[in-house]
Design a protein around this motif. Structure first.
Motif, mmCIF file in Angstrom:
data_model
loop_
_atom_site.group_PDB
_atom_site.id
_atom_site.type_symbol
_atom_site.label_atom_id
_atom_site.label_comp_id
_atom_site.label_asym_id
_atom_site.label_seq_id
_atom_site.Cartn_x
_atom_site.Cartn_y
_atom_site.Cartn_z
ATOM 1 N N LEU A 123 0.858 -1.181 0.000
ATOM 2 C CA LEU A 123 0.000 0.000 0.000
ATOM 3 C C LEU A 123 0.892 1.228 0.000
ATOM 4 C CD1 LEU A 123 -2.671 -0.919 2.716
ATOM 5 C CD2 LEU A 123 -2.892 -1.105 0.229
ATOM 6 N N SER A 124 0.750 2.050 -1.003
ATOM 7 C CA SER A 124 1.507 3.300 -1.077
ATOM 8 C C SER A 124 0.618 4.440 -0.606
ATOM 9 C CB SER A 124 1.959 3.550 -2.520
ATOM 10 O OG SER A 124 2.353 4.890 -2.670
ATOM 11 N N ALA A 125 1.041 5.106 0.470
ATOM 12 C CA ALA A 125 0.272 6.255 0.959
ATOM 13 C C ALA A 125 0.141 7.292 -0.150
ATOM 14 C CB ALA A 125 0.945 6.849 2.194
ATOM 15 N N GLY A 126 1.216 7.550 -0.865
ATOM 16 C CA GLY A 126 1.192 8.530 -1.950
ATOM 17 C C GLY A 126 0.241 8.144 -3.068
ATOM 18 N N ASP A 127 0.270 6.866 -3.473
ATOM 19 C CA ASP A 127 -0.644 6.407 -4.527
ATOM 20 C C ASP A 127 -2.099 6.528 -4.086
ATOM 21 O OD1 ASP A 127 1.493 5.826 -6.183
ATOM 22 O OD2 ASP A 127 1.346 3.638 -5.941
ATOM 23 N N LEU A 128 -2.363 6.155 -2.823
ATOM 24 C CA LEU A 128 -3.736 6.271 -2.315
ATOM 25 C C LEU A 128 -4.193 7.730 -2.338
ATOM 26 C CD1 LEU A 128 -3.563 3.772 0.682
ATOM 27 C CD2 LEU A 128 -4.863 3.464 -1.437
ATOM 28 N N LEU A 129 -3.302 8.631 -1.945
ATOM 29 C CA LEU A 129 -3.641 10.062 -1.956
ATOM 30 C C LEU A 129 -3.856 10.566 -3.383
ATOM 31 C CD1 LEU A 129 -1.163 11.250 0.797
ATOM 32 C CD2 LEU A 129 -3.662 11.396 0.930
ATOM 33 N N ARG A 130 -2.961 10.184 -4.311
ATOM 34 C CA ARG A 130 -3.107 10.623 -5.700
ATOM 35 C C ARG A 130 -4.389 10.060 -6.321
ATOM 36 N NH1 ARG A 130 2.416 10.519 -5.075
ATOM 37 N NH2 ARG A 130 2.580 8.300 -5.515
ATOM 38 N N ASP A 131 -4.716 8.796 -6.001
ATOM 39 C CA ASP A 131 -5.956 8.201 -6.518
ATOM 40 C C ASP A 131 -7.185 8.925 -5.970
ATOM 41 O OD1 ASP A 131 -4.446 6.366 -7.935
ATOM 42 O OD2 ASP A 131 -4.828 4.691 -6.554
ATOM 43 N N GLU A 132 -7.138 9.248 -4.685
ATOM 44 C CA GLU A 132 -8.260 9.962 -4.062
ATOM 45 C C GLU A 132 -8.407 11.356 -4.668
ATOM 46 O OE1 GLU A 132 -11.536 10.672 -1.592
ATOM 47 O OE2 GLU A 132 -10.537 8.797 -2.105
ATOM 48 N N ARG A 133 -7.280 11.991 -4.953
ATOM 49 C CA ARG A 133 -7.280 13.325 -5.557
ATOM 50 C C ARG A 133 -7.995 13.303 -6.913
ATOM 51 N NH1 ARG A 133 -1.486 15.147 -7.350
ATOM 52 N NH2 ARG A 133 -1.907 13.408 -8.692
ATOM 53 N N LYS A 134 -7.831 12.217 -7.663
ATOM 54 C CA LYS A 134 -8.418 12.103 -9.003
ATOM 55 C C LYS A 134 -9.855 11.568 -8.990
ATOM 56 C CE LYS A 134 -4.843 9.691 -10.511
ATOM 57 N NZ LYS A 134 -3.910 8.912 -11.316
ATOM 58 N N ARG A 135 -10.268 11.002 -7.841
ATOM 59 C CA ARG A 135 -11.590 10.378 -7.775
ATOM 60 C C ARG A 135 -12.686 11.431 -7.904
ATOM 61 N NH1 ARG A 135 -15.312 9.067 -3.996
ATOM 62 N NH2 ARG A 135 -14.139 9.968 -2.279
ATOM 63 N N PRO A 136 -13.582 11.261 -8.885
ATOM 64 C CA PRO A 136 -14.671 12.238 -9.049
ATOM 65 C C PRO A 136 -15.501 12.356 -7.767
ATOM 66 C CG PRO A 136 -14.576 10.738 -10.925
ATOM 67 C CD PRO A 136 -13.631 10.195 -9.880
ATOM 68 N N GLY A 137 -15.777 13.569 -7.366
ATOM 69 C CA GLY A 137 -16.604 13.803 -6.188
ATOM 70 C C GLY A 137 -15.872 13.712 -4.865
ATOM 71 N N SER A 138 -14.559 13.521 -4.906
ATOM 72 C CA SER A 138 -13.795 13.424 -3.659
ATOM 73 C C SER A 138 -13.861 14.746 -2.914
ATOM 74 C CB SER A 138 -12.333 13.074 -3.940
ATOM 75 O OG SER A 138 -11.572 13.223 -2.755
ATOM 76 N N GLN A 139 -14.164 14.656 -1.621
ATOM 77 C CA GLN A 139 -14.202 15.865 -0.799
ATOM 78 C C GLN A 139 -12.796 16.362 -0.473
ATOM 79 O OE1 GLN A 139 -15.816 15.219 3.150
ATOM 80 N NE2 GLN A 139 -15.207 13.078 3.123
#
Length: 172
Positions: free
Chosen positions: A8-24
């Motif tokens: 699990l990459s903390a950075g990848d999870l953050l970057r994926d969340e950043r790109k997720r439509p509707g992410s708060q």
């Protein structure tokens, strides 16, 4: 994979969340990453815990995790201890030690194709300062606990990998 860990990459999870439509959290994450700063622990912990829970829900045998890029500061460590106390044990910290200029050169090379907003000299220099001020003390703490396994990451990929294999063969 050979040792049964889920990466699990903390950075990848953050970057994926950043790109997720509707992410708060998308815009907030982008601003922190761009400035080379550490994203608030509540966000990172919630993403890590969600990924761990989803992995274990899909397969209860997958309960060993290699968490890449976390904790990055005292706040991260306290958040981890508060959220994961009694739920997860830190076996060891795999510390890739590398000269700053080598790191910058590698990231600039990666930046030619990564599309990452932080793969530029200005962001990288900010990240190094953040590391020295915030992350290095965490590495030092784990070192005092006898939990750091250091790898000279300035060497070739094959040499670094061989050292990592030796560590995992010993640690399991």
């Amino acid at each position: 994979q050979k040792y049964g860990y889920t990466h699990l990459s903390a950075g990848d999870l953050l970057r994926d969340e950043r790109k997720r439509p509707g992410s708060q959290y998308g815009e907030l994450i982008e601003n922190y990453i761009k400035e080379g700063e550490i994203v608030p622990v509540e966000i990172t912990i919630s993403l890590l815990k969600r990924a761990m829970d989803q992995t274990m829900a899909a397969n209860s045998q997958k309960n060993k995790f290699l968490i890449d890029g976390f904790p990055r500061n005292e706040d991260n460590l306290q958040g981890w201890n508060k959220t994961m106390d009694g739920k997860a044990d830190v076996s060891f910290v795999l510390f890739f030690d590398c000269d700053n200029e080598i790191c910058i050169g590698r990231c600039l090379e990666r930046g030619k194709s990564s599309g990452r907003s932080d793969d530029n000299r200005e962001s990288l220099e900010k990240r190094i300062n953040t590391y020295l001020q915030s992350t290095k003390p965490i590495i030092d703490l784990y070192e005092r606990m006898g939990k750091v396994r250091k790898v000279d990451a300035s060497k070739s990929v094959d040499e670094v990998f061989e050292k990592v294999v030796q560590i995992f063969n010993k640690e399991g």
